[in-house]
Design a protein around this motif. Structure first.
Motif, PDB file in Angstrom:
ATOM      1  N   ASP A 156      19.780  -7.117  54.129  1.00  0.00           N
ATOM      2  CA  ASP A 156      18.481  -7.591  53.649  1.00  0.00           C
ATOM      3  C   ASP A 156      18.257  -7.042  52.240  1.00  0.00           C
ATOM      4  O   ASP A 156      18.238  -5.827  52.028  1.00  0.00           O
ATOM      5  N   TRP A 157      18.061  -7.912  51.287  1.00  0.00           N
ATOM      6  CA  TRP A 157      18.129  -7.569  49.867  1.00  0.00           C
ATOM      7  C   TRP A 157      17.071  -6.568  49.417  1.00  0.00           C
ATOM      8  O   TRP A 157      17.258  -5.855  48.444  1.00  0.00           O
ATOM      9  N   HIS A 158      15.966  -6.459  50.146  1.00  0.00           N
ATOM     10  CA  HIS A 158      14.871  -5.591  49.697  1.00  0.00           C
ATOM     11  C   HIS A 158      14.558  -4.478  50.676  1.00  0.00           C
ATOM     12  O   HIS A 158      13.642  -3.682  50.439  1.00  0.00           O
ATOM     13  N   SER A 159      15.303  -4.361  51.739  1.00  0.00           N
ATOM     14  CA  SER A 159      14.896  -3.556  52.883  1.00  0.00           C
ATOM     15  C   SER A 159      15.359  -2.108  52.770  1.00  0.00           C
ATOM     16  O   SER A 159      16.364  -1.789  52.138  1.00  0.00           O
ATOM     17  N   ALA A 206      23.051  -5.584  48.637  1.00  0.00           N
ATOM     18  CA  ALA A 206      22.707  -7.009  48.709  1.00  0.00           C
ATOM     19  C   ALA A 206      23.955  -7.881  48.675  1.00  0.00           C
ATOM     20  O   ALA A 206      24.028  -8.901  49.373  1.00  0.00           O
ATOM     21  N   VAL A 207      24.955  -7.504  47.875  1.00  0.00           N
ATOM     22  CA  VAL A 207      26.156  -8.331  47.781  1.00  0.00           C
ATOM     23  C   VAL A 207      26.963  -8.263  49.079  1.00  0.00           C
ATOM     24  O   VAL A 207      27.810  -9.126  49.347  1.00  0.00           O
ATOM     25  N   ALA A 252      18.053  -8.900  43.920  1.00  0.00           N
ATOM     26  CA  ALA A 252      18.005 -10.109  44.749  1.00  0.00           C
ATOM     27  C   ALA A 252      19.080 -11.110  44.342  1.00  0.00           C
ATOM     28  O   ALA A 252      19.571 -11.879  45.179  1.00  0.00           O
ATOM     29  N   ARG A 253      19.461 -11.113  43.060  1.00  0.00           N
ATOM     30  CA  ARG A 253      20.478 -12.071  42.606  1.00  0.00           C
ATOM     31  C   ARG A 253      21.791 -11.879  43.353  1.00  0.00           C
ATOM     32  O   ARG A 253      22.523 -12.849  43.608  1.00  0.00           O
ATOM     33  N   PHE A 254      22.100 -10.650  43.731  1.00  0.00           N
ATOM     34  CA  PHE A 254      23.381 -10.388  44.372  1.00  0.00           C
ATOM     35  C   PHE A 254      23.401 -10.813  45.837  1.00  0.00           C
ATOM     36  O   PHE A 254      24.462 -10.894  46.450  1.00  0.00           O
ATOM     37  N   SER A 255      22.231 -11.120  46.383  1.00  0.00           N
ATOM     38  CA  SER A 255      22.205 -11.700  47.733  1.00  0.00           C
ATOM     39  C   SER A 255      22.696 -13.134  47.721  1.00  0.00           C
ATOM     40  O   SER A 255      22.934 -13.716  48.784  1.00  0.00           O
ATOM     41  N   MET A 256      22.842 -13.730  46.516  1.00  0.00           N
ATOM     42  CA  MET A 256      23.362 -15.092  46.417  1.00  0.00           C
ATOM     43  C   MET A 256      24.865 -15.138  46.659  1.00  0.00           C
ATOM     44  O   MET A 256      25.451 -16.214  46.751  1.00  0.00           O
ATOM     45  N   ALA A 257      25.506 -13.980  46.773  1.00  0.00           N
ATOM     46  CA  ALA A 257      26.945 -13.963  47.067  1.00  0.00           C
ATOM     47  C   ALA A 257      27.201 -14.273  48.528  1.00  0.00           C
ATOM     48  O   ALA A 257      27.985 -15.172  48.866  1.00  0.00           O
ATOM     49  N   HIS A 258      26.535 -13.539  49.438  1.00  0.00           N
ATOM     50  CA  HIS A 258      26.817 -13.654  50.873  1.00  0.00           C
ATOM     51  C   HIS A 258      25.545 -13.729  51.708  1.00  0.00           C
ATOM     52  O   HIS A 258      25.578 -13.415  52.901  1.00  0.00           O
ATOM     53  N   GLY A 259      24.441 -14.144  51.129  1.00  0.00           N
ATOM     54  CA  GLY A 259      23.220 -14.336  51.906  1.00  0.00           C
ATOM     55  C   GLY A 259      22.696 -13.041  52.494  1.00  0.00           C
ATOM     56  O   GLY A 259      22.875 -11.959  51.932  1.00  0.00           O
ATOM     57  N   GLY A 260      22.030 -13.158  53.648  1.00  0.00           N
ATOM     58  CA  GLY A 260      21.453 -11.992  54.292  1.00  0.00           C
ATOM     59  C   GLY A 260      21.412 -12.165  55.798  1.00  0.00           C
ATOM     60  O   GLY A 260      21.284 -13.286  56.308  1.00  0.00           O
ATOM     61  N   ASP A 278      19.180 -11.581  57.866  1.00  0.00           N
ATOM     62  CA  ASP A 278      17.910 -12.087  58.403  1.00  0.00           C
ATOM     63  C   ASP A 278      17.635 -13.515  57.943  1.00  0.00           C
ATOM     64  O   ASP A 278      16.524 -13.994  58.036  1.00  0.00           O
ATOM     65  N   ARG A 279      18.676 -14.180  57.379  1.00  0.00           N
ATOM     66  CA  ARG A 279      18.593 -15.570  56.923  1.00  0.00           C
ATOM     67  C   ARG A 279      17.875 -15.719  55.581  1.00  0.00           C
ATOM     68  O   ARG A 279      17.498 -16.804  55.186  1.00  0.00           O
ATOM     69  N   HIS A 280      17.667 -14.622  54.882  1.00  0.00           N
ATOM     70  CA  HIS A 280      17.097 -14.674  53.534  1.00  0.00           C
ATOM     71  C   HIS A 280      18.112 -14.074  52.557  1.00  0.00           C
ATOM     72  O   HIS A 280      18.604 -12.965  52.776  1.00  0.00           O
ATOM     73  N   PRO A 281      18.484 -14.812  51.520  1.00  0.00           N
ATOM     74  CA  PRO A 281      17.991 -16.133  51.146  1.00  0.00           C
ATOM     75  C   PRO A 281      18.567 -17.261  51.998  1.00  0.00           C
ATOM     76  O   PRO A 281      18.009 -18.353  52.063  1.00  0.00           O
TER      77      PRO A 281
END
Length: 454
Positions: free
Chosen positions: A64-67, A59-60, A351-359, A361-364
């Motif tokens: 995609d954070w959950h994929s 995720a970082v 999911a918190r670590f997706s706040m570093a560089h997004g995703g 697929d545009r999520h988050p």
């Protein structure tokens, strides 16, 4: 050897775009270098064997954070990124998806020839791990990916994944060679996933009598007798599928999936005793694409944001001497620093670590490429200086992580939807990009004076 954990993930198709894959390769390699520098390569293997950390690692890096795609992309990124560093780090990545997984024994043989470990033993371990998760544990998931991480001294971690096309789910299995005892008696450090009903798990310790009985039956009666008895049982019990009678069901088939396997290592945290075994790390990713407040530990996110603001662009730009490092880059570095230094209990919310560089697929939010590139530059500078004996820059990241933890109890910040909305608004300023293209400023329509044609 034991399985260290597992994860259930929504099954997604598609490919990682080249612009993200190249960056994942560079960031994955430099994070690996930082972990090995601070904690050694054995600890890096333990991290890979922990399903929560592995998901956070992906995720970082902007996946995609959950994929289910995190598994393929992380293994691929590390295989590319660590290959030039294998002589320095003593870590080698073999296998992968599809045809790459089938070439694992040959790749292991080449590694063994180069560094002087037992290639036959490694190839045997690879085959046995795949057989256990496809035959001894029959849970409805067909293996299609097998990644084998091995060090110069023969220690290894396996990360492999299966899919259930009917349920549109993928299941990831993690194995760790540390404290190897048995391939078939509670070898897993963890398997996880929602209860899918009854399964057959012959690796459960409670299935030892069943394993022994099957060997006796095979030796004394032979395979023809077993096939005939299975057919007779299926004919007498219409409610039993003939396929279900191929092996006697073990007592473990009545247990929930989360209770399978052996204890985790002390470094990964002890499990909770259950029916003579220890519970294993259990990660289940939701199906929804958007990141929701329940997916993120906001106290920890606010701590990272506060630490970034307090350390500030002034201190970090002067310390790290990387042009262009500002507050937004430091926020990403705070989450990267946690991936390097964080304790296992801190990765319960990948999911918190997706706040570093997004995703992608545009999520988050779209991947901020300018921020991503500066993060890589900062990490590379810090690692390069540390290799020359100057620990100051790499230690700065450690201090940033320590500061984030100190501020968690007192820090306050925006609600998650507001934070994500602001990131999307600012995305064009940071080179925001996703699989849908580059982010552009929303066009502001001129005020309607009432005279325009409608």
């Amino acid at each position: 050897m034991r399985r260290a954990g597992s994860a259930d993930l929504p099954l997604h198709g598609g490919r990682v775009p080249a612009w993200l894959g190249a960056r994942m390769t560079r960031l994955g390699a430099v994070i690996t270098q930082a972990i090995v520098h601070h904690y050694g390569r054995d600890e890096f293997l333990r991290r890979l064997a922990h399903p929560f950390w592995f998901q956070s690692f992906g995720a970082v890096m902007g996946m995609d954070w959950h994929s289910s795609g995190i598994t393929t992309s992380v293994i691929g990124a590390l295989k590319r990124g660590l290959a030039p560093l294998s002589g320095e780090l003593g870590i080698h990545v073999c296998g992968g998806r599809g045809n790459h997984s089938r070439r694992t024994p040959q790749e292991l043989a080449l590694v063994a020839e180069r560094v002087g470990v037992d290639g036959d033993a490694l190839a045997r371990a690879s085959r046995l791990v795949a057989k256990v998760d496809s035959a001894a544990v029959q849970d409805g998931f067909d293996l299609y990916l097998h990644g084998f991480f091995v060090t110069d001294d023969g220690k290894w971690t396996v990360v492999q994944q299966g899919m259930n096309g009917d349920n549109r789910l993928a299941r990831r299995y993690h194995w760790l060679s540390e404290d190897l005892r048995s391939f078939v008696d509670a070898p897993h450090s963890a398997i996880d996933g929602p209860n899918q009903g009854r399964i057959m798990n012959l690796t459960d310790r409670r299935a030892a009598a069943s394993r022994d009985g099957q060997l006796v039956l095979l030796r004394e009666q032979g395979p023809d007798f077993i096939v005939a008895e299975a057919g007779a049982l299926a004919a007498s019990r219409p409610d039993i599928d003939a396929d279900d009678t191929a092996m006697p069901r073990s007592a473990a088939a009545k247990g929930k999936q989360a209770s399978r396997g052996a204890a985790t290592t002390p470094a990964l945290g002890a499990g909770v005793p259950a029916q003579g075994q220890l519970a294993l790390p259990h990660l289940v990713m939701p199906a929804h694409h958007d990141v929701r407040p329940k997916d993120v530990n906001m106290r920890r996110l606010h701590g990272a944001l506060a630490a970034a603001a307090e350390c500030g662009p002034r201190d970090f730009a002067e310390l790290l001497l990387v042009p262009g490092v500002g507050a937004r880059t430091v926020r990403s570095l705070a989450l990267v620093a946690e991936v390097v230094h964080g304790a296992p209990c801190r990765f319960a919310d990948p999911a918190r670590f997706s706040m570093a560089h997004g995703g992608k697929d545009r999520h988050p939010y779209p991947v901020p490429l300018d921020v991503y590139d500066r993060t890589i530059d900062v990490m590379k500078t810090a690692v390069s200086q540390a290799r020359l004996g100057n620990e100051e820059k790499l230690d700065a990241l450690k201090r940033l992580d320590r500061q984030a933890r100190r501020l968690e109890d007192t820090a306050r910040g925006p609600a998650l939807p507001d934070f994500i909305e602001q990131e999307r608004h600012d995305s064009p300023d940071y080179g925001g990009r996703s699989v849908f293209g580059w982010e552009a400023r929303a066009q502001v329509m001129p005020a309607d004076d009432g005279d325009a044609d409608r």
